[in-house]
Design a protein around this motif. Structure first.
Motif, PDB file in Angstrom:
ATOM      1  N   ASP A 219      38.090  46.788  36.008  1.00  0.00           N
ATOM      2  CA  ASP A 219      37.563  45.436  35.845  1.00  0.00           C
ATOM      3  C   ASP A 219      38.631  44.368  36.043  1.00  0.00           C
ATOM      4  O   ASP A 219      38.320  43.241  36.403  1.00  0.00           O
ATOM      5  CB  ASP A 219      36.921  45.275  34.462  1.00  0.00           C
ATOM      6  N   SER A 222      41.812  44.241  41.669  1.00  0.00           N
ATOM      7  CA  SER A 222      41.156  44.047  42.959  1.00  0.00           C
ATOM      8  C   SER A 222      41.573  45.172  43.886  1.00  0.00           C
ATOM      9  O   SER A 222      42.676  45.710  43.778  1.00  0.00           O
ATOM     10  CB  SER A 222      41.542  42.698  43.571  1.00  0.00           C
ATOM     11  N   LYS A 256      35.883  44.518  43.501  1.00  0.00           N
ATOM     12  CA  LYS A 256      35.996  43.427  44.473  1.00  0.00           C
ATOM     13  C   LYS A 256      37.231  43.622  45.345  1.00  0.00           C
ATOM     14  O   LYS A 256      38.309  43.940  44.827  1.00  0.00           O
ATOM     15  CB  LYS A 256      36.100  42.081  43.759  1.00  0.00           C
ATOM     16  N   THR A 262      38.378  35.791  45.602  1.00  0.00           N
ATOM     17  CA  THR A 262      38.636  36.658  44.452  1.00  0.00           C
ATOM     18  C   THR A 262      40.008  36.367  43.858  1.00  0.00           C
ATOM     19  O   THR A 262      40.185  36.356  42.632  1.00  0.00           O
ATOM     20  CB  THR A 262      38.547  38.137  44.877  1.00  0.00           C
ATOM     21  N   THR A 265      39.646  32.905  41.955  1.00  0.00           N
ATOM     22  CA  THR A 265      38.714  32.834  40.827  1.00  0.00           C
ATOM     23  C   THR A 265      38.975  33.895  39.761  1.00  0.00           C
ATOM     24  O   THR A 265      38.677  33.665  38.586  1.00  0.00           O
ATOM     25  CB  THR A 265      37.260  32.980  41.307  1.00  0.00           C
ATOM     26  N   ASP A 266      39.529  35.046  40.151  1.00  0.00           N
ATOM     27  CA  ASP A 266      39.743  36.144  39.199  1.00  0.00           C
ATOM     28  C   ASP A 266      41.215  36.357  38.871  1.00  0.00           C
ATOM     29  O   ASP A 266      41.624  36.319  37.699  1.00  0.00           O
ATOM     30  CB  ASP A 266      39.154  37.450  39.750  1.00  0.00           C
ATOM     31  N   GLN A 267      42.004  36.589  39.907  1.00  0.00           N
ATOM     32  CA  GLN A 267      43.373  37.030  39.680  1.00  0.00           C
ATOM     33  C   GLN A 267      44.303  35.924  39.186  1.00  0.00           C
ATOM     34  O   GLN A 267      45.105  36.124  38.274  1.00  0.00           O
ATOM     35  CB  GLN A 267      43.931  37.665  40.960  1.00  0.00           C
ATOM     36  N   ALA A 270      43.583  34.997  35.559  1.00  0.00           N
ATOM     37  CA  ALA A 270      44.028  36.098  34.694  1.00  0.00           C
ATOM     38  C   ALA A 270      45.537  36.073  34.517  1.00  0.00           C
ATOM     39  O   ALA A 270      46.059  36.342  33.423  1.00  0.00           O
ATOM     40  CB  ALA A 270      43.585  37.433  35.295  1.00  0.00           C
ATOM     41  N   LYS A 306      37.237  26.981  38.315  1.00  0.00           N
ATOM     42  CA  LYS A 306      38.227  27.871  37.693  1.00  0.00           C
ATOM     43  C   LYS A 306      39.625  27.251  37.707  1.00  0.00           C
ATOM     44  O   LYS A 306      40.349  27.258  36.706  1.00  0.00           O
ATOM     45  CB  LYS A 306      38.251  29.208  38.431  1.00  0.00           C
TER      46      LYS A 306
END
Length: 401
Positions: A219, A222, A256, A262, A265-267, A270, A306
């Motif tokens: 989760d 990537s 993903k 990605t 917005t995610d890495q 985080a 984000k």
């Protein structure tokens, strides 16, 4: 025939069986109340004798220790199972599986409900995590072996969850190839993920996915994709695993690939949530990256939303703040807010049109926000009356201008 061969076992289980010579009188025996031998009678006898746990072969009735005799028992069980009405089959089989009839790989005898059925490769792979004698031996009669539950993805998830992150990491460090074998084993059974969607969630959460020498949950990772992280902020699955099991990861587990969206917005968010936080030079480089790609992301509200929550605006005082709290310096704003360095972006950014464009997209402004004006007025009202009066005049001149 099968029952006759098992007479010594029946005696050991205190089951009273009519002598074979009386079989011609079956109807008469039924009329006087003699019952047919059925599976319930056999399993009840095992339960009554306490034969419902794992024990050494020496601790079961002597007749049952012989492989040939266990074969006879298996044939009898197979026949008796076939006689159970369908509406009672599930309960009858459950009681049977709690009987100590199955030989384990470790040489003991145990109920099938305590064991798993798996091939040698499966036992070897998961045996490194669980030293318990939990496997049905290969030399059990087929009629018994096929009644034991197969070791499937749900069972694997249970064992892996029970092992815990520390133990999994220790095994990975000692045997680097083990995790690749494990993922290949999962891949071979990926069809089960479609049949049991909850397994996707469990396997994504398991710390079995290698990233830079550390096992992490999928989760947070990537899969290597078409974007190369120049700032080393992303947590990315090791490329050999990402390349070898791409279909499993992307299609069956829903991971993903690392593309620009990605990444942003995610890495990146985080990375800002971890300690230590990204260094000032990394934050500057990130703003430069946004400026280079602003054409690709300008209309992407998800990315914008984000990134606006990250302290990316470097101010005159050297601190990085949320862009919405910072302004592009101008003479008019100087009259409103004074010369406080925390209010304005750093000159190195203000002098670059591309960076200013990216920072505007992130939320910096060149017009004072009503709330900031109110706060500035409150600040002035708490200061020395003489200085406050002059600053207040400047503030209103700035607003008029």
């Amino acid at each position: 025939k099968e029952a006759v061969e098992c007479l010594p076992l029946f005696e050991a289980l205190n089951l009273s069986i009519v002598h074979a010579d009386l079989r011609p009188y079956y109807n008469v025996l039924k009329e006087v109340g003699v019952l047919d031998l059925d599976l319930d009678a056999l399993t009840s006898a095992f339960h009554a004798m306490g034969l419902t746990d794992q024990r050494d072969v020496a601790d079961v009735p002597e007749w049952l220790r012989s492989p040939a005799h266990r074969q006879s028992v298996a044939q009898l069980i197979d026949v008796l199972l076939g006689r159970v009405p369908k509406d009672k089959l599930a309960g009858a089989q459950e009681r049977l599986l709690d009987c100590s009839v199955w030989l384990t790989v470790g040489g003991a005898v145990a109920p099938a409900s305590w064991l798993w059925r798996g091939d040698a490769a499966t036992r070897s792979l998961f045996g490194l995590l669980d030293s318990d004698d939990m496997w049905v031996a290969d030399d059990n009669p087929d009629a018994l072996s096929r009644l034991a539950d197969a070791f499937d993805l749900a069972a694997a998830a249970e064992v892996l969850e029970g092992a815990g992150a520390e133990r999994l990491q220790a095994l990975h460090s000692a045997r680097p190839g083990w995790v690749t074998d494990l993922i290949a084993w999962i891949d071979d059974r990926h069809a089960e993920l479609g049949l049991q969607p909850q397994l996707k969630t469990r396997f994504r959460a398991l710390p079995i996915w290698p990233s830079g020498g550390v096992l992490r949950a999928l989760d947070g990772l990537s899969v290597p994709g078409d974007f190369a992280d120049p700032l080393k902020l992303a947590q990315v699955l090791d490329s050999d695993v990402g390349g070898s099991f791409r279909t499993l990861l992307l299609t069956h587990l829903g991971a993903k690939p690392l593309d620009l969206k990605t990444y942003l917005t995610d890495q990146v968010p985080a990375a800002f949530a971890l300690d230590p936080r990204p260094a000032p030079e990394t934050k500057r480089a990130l703003v430069h990256l946004l400026a280079r790609h602003i054409g690709q992301i300008r209309d992407d509200e998800a990315v914008q939303r984000k990134l606006r929550e990250l302290p990316l605006a470097e101010c005159e005082d050297g601190e990085f703040r949320l862009p919405r709290l910072v302004y592009l310096k101008s003479p008019e704003l100087g009259l409103v807010f004074g010369s406080l360095g925390r209010r304005y972006i750093h000159p190195s950014s203000a002098g670059s049109p591309g960076l200013v464009d990216a920072l505007r997209w992130l939320g910096i402004s060149d017009a004072p926000e009503p709330l900031d004006i109110t706060l500035r007025v409150d600040e002035l009202l708490r200061s020395e009356p003489g200085a406050a009066r002059e600053a207040m005049r400047s503030l209103f001149r700035g607003l008029v201008d």
